[in-house]
Design a protein around this motif. Structure first.
Motif, short mmCIF file in Angstrom:
data_model
loop_
_atom_site.label_atom_id
_atom_site.label_comp_id
_atom_site.label_asym_id
_atom_site.label_seq_id
_atom_site.Cartn_x
_atom_site.Cartn_y
_atom_site.Cartn_z
N MET A 1 0.85 -1.20 0.00
CA MET A 1 0.00 0.00 0.00
C MET A 1 0.88 1.25 0.00
N ARG A 2 0.53 2.23 -0.82
CA ARG A 2 1.30 3.47 -0.86
C ARG A 2 0.95 4.35 0.32
N PRO A 3 1.93 5.02 0.94
CA PRO A 3 1.64 5.89 2.07
C PRO A 3 0.69 7.02 1.67
N SER A 4 -0.17 7.42 2.61
CA SER A 4 -1.06 8.55 2.38
C SER A 4 -0.28 9.85 2.51
N ASN A 10 3.26 6.25 7.92
CA ASN A 10 2.80 5.18 8.80
C ASN A 10 1.33 4.83 8.61
N ALA A 11 0.67 5.45 7.64
CA ALA A 11 -0.77 5.24 7.47
C ALA A 11 -1.12 3.77 7.25
N TYR A 12 -0.27 3.04 6.55
CA TYR A 12 -0.59 1.63 6.24
C TYR A 12 -0.55 0.74 7.47
N LEU A 13 -0.02 1.26 8.60
CA LEU A 13 0.10 0.47 9.81
C LEU A 13 -1.12 0.59 10.73
N VAL A 16 -2.87 -2.50 12.50
CA VAL A 16 -2.01 -3.69 12.45
C VAL A 16 -1.49 -3.98 13.86
N SER A 19 1.88 -2.64 15.67
CA SER A 19 2.44 -1.61 14.79
C SER A 19 3.08 -0.45 15.54
#
Length: 383
Positions: A1-4, A10-13, A16, A19
């Motif tokens: 996933m590309r970061p926002s 850290n957006a993709y975390l 999780v 995380s």
């Protein structure tokens, strides 16, 4: 996933498990549960003593946290700058008080436009100068309702505020004669008291200030001036000020986070601090080559430097000492037995929370070991 681009790398975390320990660093961490408990505890204190709570936005600069404080019972929020006030009003936060005088024609025009957007009795400001009052009154005449003002009293650092009761009374008379401004009361914030280390000395100094403010208010009321609000009070003195009957509302800010300064002050005299540390800066160990320290990736661009040094909160089990080591780096002095490994995450209690928060774009909100949300620092840089 590309970061926002807005939420950061850290957006993709978010969501999780575990995380919290894999974030890109430096990262500003906010413990959601501790924050919620701090907000609830201060609100309960205000309710118990029958005093209003108008917490200071300059600490967190977050519309999300401000709304949490309102939802818990706060009557509004305090803002140190016009920029902070604009951020709060545009986010729909009610009861905004600008706690520093607003001067210059351009800023006064912005203020009046903001008052128009906020609506009646939703924006107040402090004044300490008759010329400022006169210019403000002319611009405020465009409003369909009077603009609320408080007289600022110089009771601490003498940065702003009228000098005594006679000056306060003269300014009050000027205000009530304008027609476009409405005098609501007095601000007397004793910032110089909040970090007195010894509890008894701090409480004695707060009591002297309350006597002074009480006399000022009696002078104004005896002259027929309407004093509905007496606002002030910080985190360091709120326990004694809340129950004394002089102030009608409090402006504490740092209680939501509890930085190293306030932890030392309110945790002195063998007492546990009444509020929990909720704010941290997480860094990573980037070098272990030196024999008596490791280097972390959080330096003078990651912490406020006007106070004590950051204090290790998590990541080192033994004694340690942080020292600034440049713009991007910190030196963590630690013995061999407790030496953290390369890439280990170290979390620090912030030295002074307000200016530390202003260095970051976003909060990484954690629930135990999981990153659960990312909130913007809405009023970052709104100086």
């Amino acid at each position: 996933m590309r970061p926002s681009p807005t939420l950061g790398p850290n957006a993709y975390l978010v969501g999780v498990a575990g995380s919290r320990h894999t974030l890109d660093t430096p990262a500003l961490l906010l413990d959601r549960a501790a924050l919620e408990r701090n907000i609830a505890k201060m609100a309960a204190t205000a309710e118990r003593h029958g005093i209003g709570l108008r917490p200071h936005v300059k600490t967190h600069k977050s519309a999300r946290i401000a709304q949490m404080q309102i939802d818990a019972g706060a009557v509004g929020v305090s803002c140190a700058t016009l920029g902070e006030a604009e951020a709060m009003v545009h986010a729909g936060i009610p009861g905004v008080l600008v706690t520093s005088p607003v001067v210059s024609t351009n800023k006064l025009r912005r203020l009046v436009a903001l008052a128009e957007k906020a609506g009646p009795r939703q924006l107040m400001l402090v004044v300490d100068d008759a010329c400022n009052v006169a210019e403000l009154a002319v611009l405020a005449a465009r409003l369909a309702y009077p603009l609320d003002v408080l007289i600022d009293y110089q009771c601490g650092y003498h940065r702003t505020g009228v000098k005594d009761a006679d000056a306060a009374l003269a300014l009050a008379r000027t205000i009530v004669q304008t027609g476009s401004l409405r005098l609501r009361g007095v601000q007397a914030y004793g910032g110089h008291l909040q970090h007195i280390a010894v509890r008894e000395a701090r409480e004695d100094a707060a009591a002297r200030l309350r006597d002074e403010v009480g006399a000022l208010v009696r002078t104004l009321e005896a002259a027929g001036m309407p004093i509905e609000i007496v606002t002030g009070v910080g985190t360091g003195t709120h326990e004694s000020d809340a129950s004394a009957g002089v102030f009608t509302e409090m402006q504490p800010g740092s209680y939501v986070f509890m930085d190293a300064e306030y932890t030392q002050v309110l945790g002195g005299d063998s007492c546990a601090p009444p509020y929990e540390t909720a704010l941290f800066v997480q860094s990573a160990v980037v070098s272990t080559q030196a024999p008596s320290w490791v280097t972390v990736d959080a330096g003078t661009k990651s912490f406020a430097t006007d106070s004590v040094a950051p204090i290790v909160a998590r990541g080192v089990s033994g004694p340690s000492q942080y020292a600034f080591f440049g713009d991007e780096h910190g030196k963590l002095i630690v013995d061999t037995e407790h030496r953290p490994a390369l890439a280990a995450r170290i979390e620090f209690t912030t030295p002074h929370c307000d200016p530390t928060v202003n260095l970051y774009d976003r909060y990484h909100v954690v629930d135990e070991d999981t990153l659960v949300d990312i909130w913007p620092v809405d009023a970052r840089g709104k100086l």
